[in-house]
Design an enzyme around this catalytic site. Structure first.
Site, PDB file in Angstrom:
ATOM      1  N   HIS A  42       5.809  -1.504  -3.141  1.00  0.00           N
ATOM      2  CA  HIS A  42       5.335  -2.267  -4.349  1.00  0.00           C
ATOM      3  C   HIS A  42       5.457  -3.837  -4.013  1.00  0.00           C
ATOM      4  O   HIS A  42       6.623  -4.151  -3.616  1.00  0.00           O
ATOM      5  CB  HIS A  42       6.019  -2.022  -5.756  1.00  0.00           C
ATOM      6  CG  HIS A  42       5.219  -2.912  -7.042  1.00  0.00           C
ATOM      7  ND1 HIS A  42       3.932  -2.508  -7.303  1.00  0.00           N
ATOM      8  CD2 HIS A  42       5.453  -3.935  -7.319  1.00  0.00           C
ATOM      9  CE1 HIS A  42       3.709  -3.226  -8.291  1.00  0.00           C
ATOM     10  NE2 HIS A  42       4.589  -4.218  -8.410  1.00  0.00           N
ATOM     11  N   SER A  74      -2.799  -1.108   5.749  1.00  0.00           N
ATOM     12  CA  SER A  74      -1.792  -1.814   6.812  1.00  0.00           C
ATOM     13  C   SER A  74      -0.344  -1.157   6.792  1.00  0.00           C
ATOM     14  O   SER A  74       0.275  -1.257   7.805  1.00  0.00           O
ATOM     15  CB  SER A  74      -1.647  -3.616   6.607  1.00  0.00           C
ATOM     16  OG  SER A  74      -0.956  -3.721   5.628  1.00  0.00           O
ATOM     17  N   GLU A 123       7.035  -5.826   3.760  1.00  0.00           N
ATOM     18  CA  GLU A 123       6.724  -4.562   2.979  1.00  0.00           C
ATOM     19  C   GLU A 123       6.713  -3.490   4.154  1.00  0.00           C
ATOM     20  O   GLU A 123       7.134  -2.328   4.038  1.00  0.00           O
ATOM     21  CB  GLU A 123       5.182  -4.234   2.387  1.00  0.00           C
ATOM     22  CG  GLU A 123       5.190  -5.301   1.221  1.00  0.00           C
ATOM     23  CD  GLU A 123       3.807  -5.098   0.672  1.00  0.00           C
ATOM     24  OE1 GLU A 123       3.107  -4.046   0.764  1.00  0.00           O
ATOM     25  OE2 GLU A 123       3.180  -6.092   0.003  1.00  0.00           O
TER      26      GLU A 123
HETATM   27  C1  GAR Z   1       0.162  -3.566  -0.130  1.00  0.00           C
HETATM   28  O1  GAR Z   1       0.433  -4.953  -0.634  1.00  0.00           O
HETATM   29  C2  GAR Z   1       1.084  -2.419  -1.332  1.00  0.00           C
HETATM   30  O2  GAR Z   1       2.543  -3.006  -1.620  1.00  0.00           O
HETATM   31  C3  GAR Z   1       0.315  -2.585  -2.466  1.00  0.00           C
HETATM   32  O3  GAR Z   1      -1.068  -2.463  -2.142  1.00  0.00           O
HETATM   33  C4  GAR Z   1      -0.989  -3.022  -0.803  1.00  0.00           C
HETATM   34  C5  GAR Z   1      -1.889  -1.953  -0.025  1.00  0.00           C
HETATM   35  O4  GAR Z   1      -2.136  -2.833   1.340  1.00  0.00           O
HETATM   36  N1  GAR Z   1       0.593  -1.602  -3.584  1.00  0.00           N
HETATM   37  C6  GAR Z   1       0.594  -1.782  -4.838  1.00  0.00           C
HETATM   38  O5  GAR Z   1       0.348  -2.994  -5.322  1.00  0.00           O
HETATM   39  C7  GAR Z   1       1.059  -0.602  -5.778  1.00  0.00           C
HETATM   40  N2  GAR Z   1       1.290  -0.890  -6.987  1.00  0.00           N
HETATM   41  P1  GAR Z   1      -2.374  -2.032   2.513  1.00  0.00           P
HETATM   42  O6  GAR Z   1      -3.345  -0.984   2.299  1.00  0.00           O
HETATM   43  O7  GAR Z   1      -2.588  -3.065   3.539  1.00  0.00           O
HETATM   44  O8  GAR Z   1      -1.122  -1.164   2.933  1.00  0.00           O
END
Ligand code: GAR
Length: 219
Positions: free
Chosen positions: A110, A15, A180
């Site tokens: 993060h 995402s 985010e």
């Molecule tokens: C997101 O929430 C990001 O902040 C987290 O992984 C998710 C990925 O979601 N990252 C961490 O926790 C890094 N330590 P996405 O694939 O939907 O972007």
């Protein structure tokens, strides 16, 4: 204009990757996604990226000698003509060779207010569960420059949300995720505009880079 490499993990949905693509298409982020890099071809984010016509490369540390992983990543980045890296759900430590080759050109999103609830293994749902178990009343997300450790690099920007008594890891994640998406694109746009400066580990935002204007922390 940034030539972005977006690193994704094995578990993420992509995402944040697609939020970056949307920001580029909407003219909010002066960048192109030169390449999306992951470790496993079947990772959901990579499947989506491929289906959307993005250029995808797999650099799998399981099949490469650990000492060669950094060099393999560097070769892929060079091949794609990348100048900036965004970690969007990437779980691994970035090899020192890559960190050194891209000084202050690698950013990570993060899902907590660092330096709280970061470090090895603190990923996605684990972060939100730890937040709820600890009982903090505010959480959020952080965009930071990446150094050679986990989640310790200079903080570019943060956004906060309240934590409610009724929250589950899922409801908290859902409250934070849209922030985010916005924060990662906004932070990269500041980098694209050359407006981020470092004083020790404190990041400041130039209000008017061209005029060499005043500095402030990002709101
Ligand atoms: C997101 O929430 C990001 O902040 C987290 O992984 C998710 C990925 O979601 N990252 C961490 O926790 C890094 N330590 P996405 O694939 O939907 O972007």
């Amino acid at each position: 204009m940034l030539a972005l490499a977006v690193f994704v993990g094995t578990k993420g949905r992509g995402s944040n990757l697609f939020a970056l693509r949307d920001a580029i298409e909407a003219g909010r982020l002066a960048a192109s996604i030169a390449v999306v890099i992951g470790t496993r071809a079947e990772a959901p984010a990579l499947v989506r990226a491929r289906a959307a016509g993005l250029s995808v490369r797999i650099v799998d540390p399981q099949t490469i000698h650990p000492e060669e992983y950094g060099a393999a990543l560097l070769a892929t980045l060079k091949d794609a003509g990348t100048d900036t890296i965004a970690l969007a759900g990437f779980l691994r430590r970035v090899p020192p060779l890559v960190v050194q080759a891209f000084p202050h050109r690698i950013v990570n999103i993060h899902p907590s207010l660092l330096p709280l609830f970061g470090g090895k293994g603190m990923y996605g749902e684990h972060v939100h569960r730890a937040v709820l178990e600890y009982g903090v009343k505010v959480s959020g997300c952080t965009v930071h420059f990446v150094d050679e450790a986990y989640d310790t690099g200079p903080i570019i920007a943060q956004r906060s949300v309240p934590v409610w008594d009724t929250d589950t890891p899922e409801t908290l994640a859902a409250r934070i995720l849209p922030l985010e998406h916005a924060l990662l694109a906004e932070s990269l746009q500041l980098l694209a505009e050359g407006r981020l400066t470092l004083n020790g580990r404190v990041v400041r935002v130039l209000t008017d880079a061209a005029a060499g204007g005043t500095e402030s922390r990002m709101p």
